[in-house]
Design an enzyme around this catalytic site. Structure first.
Site, PDB file in Angstrom:
ATOM      1  N   THR A   3       1.106  -2.042  -3.567  1.00 42.32           N
ATOM      2  CA  THR A   3       1.007  -3.125  -2.579  1.00 42.32           C
ATOM      3  C   THR A   3      -0.330  -3.125  -1.844  1.00 42.32           C
ATOM      4  O   THR A   3      -0.698  -4.129  -1.247  1.00 42.32           O
ATOM      5  CB  THR A   3       2.190  -3.039  -1.594  1.00 42.32           C
ATOM      6  OG1 THR A   3       2.355  -4.281  -0.920  1.00 42.32           O
ATOM      7  CG2 THR A   3       1.975  -1.947  -0.557  1.00 42.32           C
ATOM      8  N   ASN A  42       1.551  -9.026   1.616  1.00 43.08           N
ATOM      9  CA  ASN A  42       0.987  -8.393   2.812  1.00 43.08           C
ATOM     10  C   ASN A  42      -0.511  -8.150   2.658  1.00 43.08           C
ATOM     11  O   ASN A  42      -1.284  -8.390   3.585  1.00 43.08           O
ATOM     12  CB  ASN A  42       1.724  -7.080   3.082  1.00 43.08           C
ATOM     13  CG  ASN A  42       3.154  -7.319   3.512  1.00 43.08           C
ATOM     14  OD1 ASN A  42       3.438  -7.604   4.666  1.00 43.08           O
ATOM     15  ND2 ASN A  42       4.085  -7.220   2.569  1.00 43.08           N
ATOM     16  N   ALA A  78      11.422 -15.160  -4.767  1.00 40.36           N
ATOM     17  CA  ALA A  78      10.879 -14.560  -5.984  1.00 40.36           C
ATOM     18  C   ALA A  78      11.572 -13.247  -6.319  1.00 40.36           C
ATOM     19  O   ALA A  78      11.984 -13.020  -7.464  1.00 40.36           O
ATOM     20  CB  ALA A  78       9.373 -14.345  -5.827  1.00 40.36           C
ATOM     21  N   ALA A 136       7.580  -9.045  -8.159  1.00 38.61           N
ATOM     22  CA  ALA A 136       8.639  -9.872  -8.731  1.00 38.61           C
ATOM     23  C   ALA A 136       8.209 -10.537 -10.032  1.00 38.61           C
ATOM     24  O   ALA A 136       8.976 -10.576 -11.002  1.00 38.61           O
ATOM     25  CB  ALA A 136       9.086 -10.923  -7.716  1.00 38.61           C
ATOM     26  N   LYS A 153       5.069   0.739   4.279  1.00 40.20           N
ATOM     27  CA  LYS A 153       3.944   0.496   3.367  1.00 40.20           C
ATOM     28  C   LYS A 153       3.369  -0.899   3.529  1.00 40.20           C
ATOM     29  O   LYS A 153       2.176  -1.133   3.276  1.00 40.20           O
ATOM     30  CB  LYS A 153       4.363   0.757   1.923  1.00 40.20           C
ATOM     31  CG  LYS A 153       5.515  -0.109   1.401  1.00 40.20           C
ATOM     32  CD  LYS A 153       5.069  -1.330   0.657  1.00 40.20           C
ATOM     33  CE  LYS A 153       6.241  -2.204   0.262  1.00 40.20           C
ATOM     34  NZ  LYS A 153       5.827  -3.390  -0.512  1.00 40.20           N
ATOM     35  N   ASP A 181       4.885   2.706  -4.459  1.00 44.18           N
ATOM     36  CA  ASP A 181       4.936   1.392  -3.831  1.00 44.18           C
ATOM     37  C   ASP A 181       3.707   1.153  -2.957  1.00 44.18           C
ATOM     38  O   ASP A 181       3.166   0.048  -2.897  1.00 44.18           O
ATOM     39  CB  ASP A 181       6.218   1.280  -3.000  1.00 44.18           C
ATOM     40  CG  ASP A 181       6.672  -0.156  -2.815  1.00 44.18           C
ATOM     41  OD1 ASP A 181       6.038  -1.071  -3.368  1.00 44.18           O
ATOM     42  OD2 ASP A 181       7.672  -0.374  -2.106  1.00 44.18           O
TER      43      ASP A 181
END
Length: 331
Positions: A247, A255, A13, A139, A190, A243
């Site tokens: 995430t 994750n 991706a 993505a 991260k 980031d």
């Protein structure tokens, strides 16, 4: 000056989205798929249905399984799993075009050595200029052309400027940095805190717990990055805080979604067996703790995640241990 031709190694991706970024930025882009059948299918259908369904790929984006042909570019973007990076470097070394930079678009720390990816490149691809592309960038959102800001870091300021100009377009805005170390550390670590936040949400510990994990996780990764030679401002920017927040806040994160499933009681092995994509935090967690011990950095949240993933630790016990730590001042 911009890059005329860019190759992306890895047709997952993120690799596919990066190839779209390069194409939209005006570069001639090549997307390299390791499996010939995948390359042929993407080229014929103009869609990477396995990783980015419903995203039409432009006709000018070339797709190939020819490794040597893919390396014949003005810049090579690496977008495969971090644990495969050394093997990539060894395979690419005799084929590398003189003067072409390598752009790290994977996030991780090598398990066996504890090295960052640019440190592996220095060993396995000596003399090749290295940059890192990082920041809050799912993505699918990039592929859809949604507004995104990223960080591009390299010690060579001229290389950073060239990459920024080549990859920017209306919806994607790169910011430059010379802090390659801080950018890499932030991007790798991260993922461990994204798993922590997923565990908390999956177990029903609430949004307060997630906010605490993000904030104290930022403190931990900052300590590690500074000890490794990174800069404080990098951790407060897109590659660090940006980031980390992204995430740790969305199930679209591989994750975090893995952590959610584990927090709901599903075994790690079963989760991994049912996935096509890689959750880098699983393999990065032990390497993060090894690096922290080497540098004398305390990372209690990362240590708890590592024990839950690989040491038989229970979420309930690790949460209790973190809450029972001695009280201290925040700064």
């Amino acid at each position: 000056m911009t890059l005329a031709q860019v190759s992306v190694i890895g047709a997952g991706a993120w690799g596919t989205a990066l190839a779209l970024i390069a194409t939209r930025g005006g570069c001639r882009a090549f997307l390299h798929a390791r499996r010939p059948e995948l390359a042929a299918t993407i080229a014929a259908t103009r869609c990477n249905a396995a990783y980015l369904p419903d995203i039409e790929l432009p006709a000018e984006l070339a797709v190939t399984a020819d490794f040597a042909a893919a390396l014949d570019a003005d810049a090579v973007l690496y977008a495969q799993p971090a644990q495969h990076f050394r093997a990539f470097c060894q395979k690419a070394r005799p084929l590398w075009r003189i003067g072409a930079p390598l752009v790290l678009c994977a996030k991780g720390i090598e398990q066996e050595s504890g090295l960052l990816l640019h440190e592996i490149a220095a060993e396995a691809l000596p003399g090749v200029a290295v940059a890192a592309l990082s920041g809050p960038s799912f993505a699918i959102d990039v592929a859809r052309g949604l507004p995104t800001a990223i960080a591009i870091a390299a010690p060579d300021g001229a290389l950073v400027e060239r990459l920024m100009r080549s990859l920017s377009h209306g919806a994607l805005r790169p910011y430059g940095s010379e802090d390659l170390v801080g950018t890499e550390v932030a991007g790798a670590v991260k993922n461990v805190y994204a798993i922590a936040c997923g565990l908390a949400i999956g177990a029903g510990l609430g949004d307060n717990a997630r906010a605490a994990l993000i904030t104290r996780g930022l403190a931990e990764v900052t300590r590690l990055a500074l000890a490794k030679g990174g800069r404080q401002e990098t951790l407060m920017g897109l590659a660090g805080l940006g980031d980390l927040v992204l995430t740790c806040s969305s199930p679209k994160s591989r994750n975090m979604s893995l952590g959610i499933e584990m927090g709901q009681g599903r075994p790690l092995a079963d989760i991994l067996a049912g996935r096509r994509s890689v959750a880098e935090g699983v393999t990065t967690a032990p390497a993060v703790l090894a690096l922290a011990r080497q540098l004398g950095v305390e990372m209690p949240i990362a240590a708890s995640v590592e024990r839950i993933l690989h040491g038989g630790g229970s979420l309930a016990a690790e949460a209790e241990n973190l809450l029972a730590r001695p009280l201290k001042r925040e700064s």
